[in-house]
Design an enzyme around this catalytic site. Sequence first.
Site, short mmCIF file in Angstrom:
data_model
loop_
_atom_site.label_atom_id
_atom_site.label_comp_id
_atom_site.label_asym_id
_atom_site.label_seq_id
_atom_site.Cartn_x
_atom_site.Cartn_y
_atom_site.Cartn_z
N LYS A 1 0.84 -1.30 -0.13
CA LYS A 1 -0.14 0.08 -0.07
C LYS A 1 0.92 1.28 -0.04
O LYS A 1 1.51 1.69 0.95
CB LYS A 1 -0.94 -0.31 1.17
CG LYS A 1 -2.18 0.53 1.07
CD LYS A 1 -2.14 2.10 0.91
CE LYS A 1 -2.17 2.94 1.99
NZ LYS A 1 -1.82 4.66 1.73
N GLU B 1 9.45 1.36 11.17
CA GLU B 1 10.63 2.42 11.01
C GLU B 1 10.01 3.47 10.93
O GLU B 1 9.13 3.97 10.00
CB GLU B 1 11.13 2.06 9.62
CG GLU B 1 12.01 0.73 9.46
CD GLU B 1 12.73 0.39 8.07
OE1 GLU B 1 12.36 0.81 7.08
OE2 GLU B 1 13.72 -0.13 8.19
N CYS C 1 13.43 10.88 7.08
CA CYS C 1 13.33 10.55 8.36
C CYS C 1 14.83 10.85 9.27
O CYS C 1 14.58 11.03 10.36
CB CYS C 1 13.03 9.03 8.75
SG CYS C 1 13.87 7.88 7.73
N GLU D 1 8.85 16.36 15.67
CA GLU D 1 9.46 16.18 14.20
C GLU D 1 8.68 17.15 13.43
O GLU D 1 7.47 16.99 13.33
CB GLU D 1 9.10 14.59 13.82
CG GLU D 1 9.72 14.49 12.45
CD GLU D 1 9.42 12.94 11.84
OE1 GLU D 1 8.22 12.72 11.92
OE2 GLU D 1 10.20 12.49 11.39
P1 NAD Z 1 2.17 8.27 7.48
O1 NAD Z 1 2.15 7.68 8.56
O2 NAD Z 1 1.16 9.52 7.65
O3 NAD Z 1 1.50 7.38 6.16
C1 NAD Z 1 2.41 6.22 5.81
C2 NAD Z 1 1.68 5.27 5.27
O4 NAD Z 1 0.65 4.88 5.96
C3 NAD Z 1 0.94 6.03 4.00
O5 NAD Z 1 0.95 4.85 3.05
C4 NAD Z 1 -0.76 6.07 4.85
O6 NAD Z 1 -1.76 5.91 3.78
C5 NAD Z 1 -0.52 5.02 5.56
N1 NAD Z 1 -1.63 4.92 6.96
C6 NAD Z 1 -2.02 6.08 7.44
N2 NAD Z 1 -2.57 5.80 8.53
C7 NAD Z 1 -2.95 4.64 8.70
C8 NAD Z 1 -3.70 3.55 9.22
N3 NAD Z 1 -4.31 3.99 10.31
N4 NAD Z 1 -3.65 2.08 8.94
C9 NAD Z 1 -2.79 1.65 7.80
N5 NAD Z 1 -2.14 2.68 7.00
C10 NAD Z 1 -2.08 4.25 7.50
O7 NAD Z 1 3.77 8.98 7.01
P2 NAD Z 1 3.94 10.02 5.95
O8 NAD Z 1 3.46 11.32 6.17
O9 NAD Z 1 3.60 9.12 4.56
O10 NAD Z 1 5.59 9.77 5.93
C11 NAD Z 1 6.24 10.75 6.87
C12 NAD Z 1 6.68 10.12 8.36
O11 NAD Z 1 7.61 8.75 7.89
C13 NAD Z 1 7.61 10.95 8.90
O12 NAD Z 1 7.28 10.75 10.24
C14 NAD Z 1 9.14 9.98 8.64
O13 NAD Z 1 10.09 10.55 9.81
C15 NAD Z 1 8.56 8.83 8.68
N6 NAD Z 1 9.55 7.99 7.92
C16 NAD Z 1 10.52 7.11 8.69
C17 NAD Z 1 11.29 6.19 8.10
C18 NAD Z 1 12.44 5.57 8.94
O14 NAD Z 1 13.25 4.62 8.20
N7 NAD Z 1 12.38 5.52 10.02
C19 NAD Z 1 11.60 6.52 6.58
C20 NAD Z 1 11.06 7.37 6.18
C21 NAD Z 1 10.01 8.43 6.63
#
Ligand code: NAD
Length: 495
Positions: free
Chosen positions: A187, A263, A297, A399
């Site tokens: 997804k 992650e 991230c 963040e």
């Molecule tokens: P997000 O958590 O809003 O969304 C990530 C994914 O989760 C999307 O595909 C979204 O549709 C899905 N999602 C959202 N709510 C959900 C739910 N309740 N159930 C299932 N799926 C759901 O994150 P974002 O805004 O897309 O990305 C930014 C974040 O990602 C930042 O916090 C960043 O630090 C983190 N990040 C972490 C790493 C790492 O390796 N630790 C790498 C990249 C990004």
Amino acid sequence: MITGACETGSFVKPILNFIDGKFVRGKREFADVNPADGSVIAQVAEADENLVDDAVQAARKALNGEWGRRGIRERAARLHKVADAIESRFDCFVNAEVADTGKPVTLASRLDVPRAAANFRVFADAIKMAGVESFQTETPDGTRALNYAIRKPLGVIGIVIPWNLPLLLLTWKVAPALACGNTVVVKPSEETPATATLLAEVMQEAGIPHGVYNVVHGFGPDSTGEFLTKHPDVNAVTFTGESRTGAAIMKAVAPSVKPVSFELGGKNAAIVFADCDFEETLDGLSEAVFLNTGQVCLCAERVYVERSMFEQFVEALKHKAEKLRQGAPSEQTTELGPLISAQHRAKVLSYYKLAHEEGATVVTGGGVPEFGNVLDKGFYVQPTIYTGLAESARCVKEEIFGPVCHVAPFDSEEEAIVMANDTEYGLAASVWTTNLKRGHRVAQSMNAGITWVNCWFLRDLRTPFGGVGLSGIGREGGMHSLNFYSELNNICIRL
Ligand code: NAD
């Protein structure tokens, strides 16, 4: 080609789901927006609960079929073919990723797409080298046995991915999952659906059997993401994204007790000692703060600088920030693209406002750039540096995920360590010093999954990657990924 004229970054056909080897429409569509100018790139087919179920059932069937029966050598060869096919469509992937994310074309060409191919190659090779434990056992009464473990696939893996490095992070999980013999339903983020569907075309070209790689598009809560993570026939969930979302997914998987690998977010610190190589540190930190418009991230949002060189360093970092070229992502000269969406820009700008309210001094930036052209419809913000905030300020604790950092002085190594570790997150840190012993000492004191010394974002894909605290659960990379995506079954034979 399903996704249309990717060479120009525009898509003539909708971006489709991919289920059981077929590109599938949904009952509804949503718009994929180009963050550089707000234009609609394509419509995206949304997967409802029934389509998610179809994808999971296809993955289950494929698990028990040809893919499950294939040996490691054959699977590894297929994954190398996937890497070959990504490389042969390099420009196509770059253009799709640039249009979707707004990241500079130079960055997508140097980082995202090469890493996607590398992910398949590394894990194709790793699985061939992956041994398992064995023990010669002798109990006190003299009974002898041989114990050895065998590696089996975990099953159907649900993979949920964010928008900041969509292809890189997707393949980081898909490659080891397939190497271990699993099947996947992915997804992608609703903001960046294109490259996951392009990868489906590549999977077909590489001869990956139907149902092994499935893509379902849509949103998170009460939508595709939730339907996938709570699905009882999904055996494990691997997720990259916000810590808050990780918590929601944890609830969703609890009833079926699925293993998770998370992650998550970060509020990463960089510690700069006065004995650092000044120019090298400046270049490194400029990347660490501003790369991908701060939407990595691992980016450093908290910079601690030894007091004796604080003013000089802040001034030099300000010049670096002001020289960064913001512009159209497709231009070779552009160093900083837009943020991903209007919504995310509103969030980042709310932190810029909050920084004022919390008493920050604005060293540079803090607003929105003006281009006098179509880019003014995009989601750009200025690269921004603050000083003068209390360590307890929300802008220092939370963040932001934009091109922004707060720089604070410190007086001693001990103080710097305490300040850097004063966070609920623990993803990454960096230490800048030419004192070898100090470099090791401070790096080993960091509460973070990875600490770089005199570098940043230098990744060896065989090493453990993950976070502590709010930054995640588990480690991926090399054998750590292979162990997450496998069930190790122990066999005990009495001798
Ligand atoms: P997000 O958590 O809003 O969304 C990530 C994914 O989760 C999307 O595909 C979204 O549709 C899905 N999602 C959202 N709510 C959900 C739910 N309740 N159930 C299932 N799926 C759901 O994150 P974002 O805004 O897309 O990305 C930014 C974040 O990602 C930042 O916090 C960043 O630090 C983190 N990040 C972490 C790493 C790492 O390796 N630790 C790498 C990249 C990004």
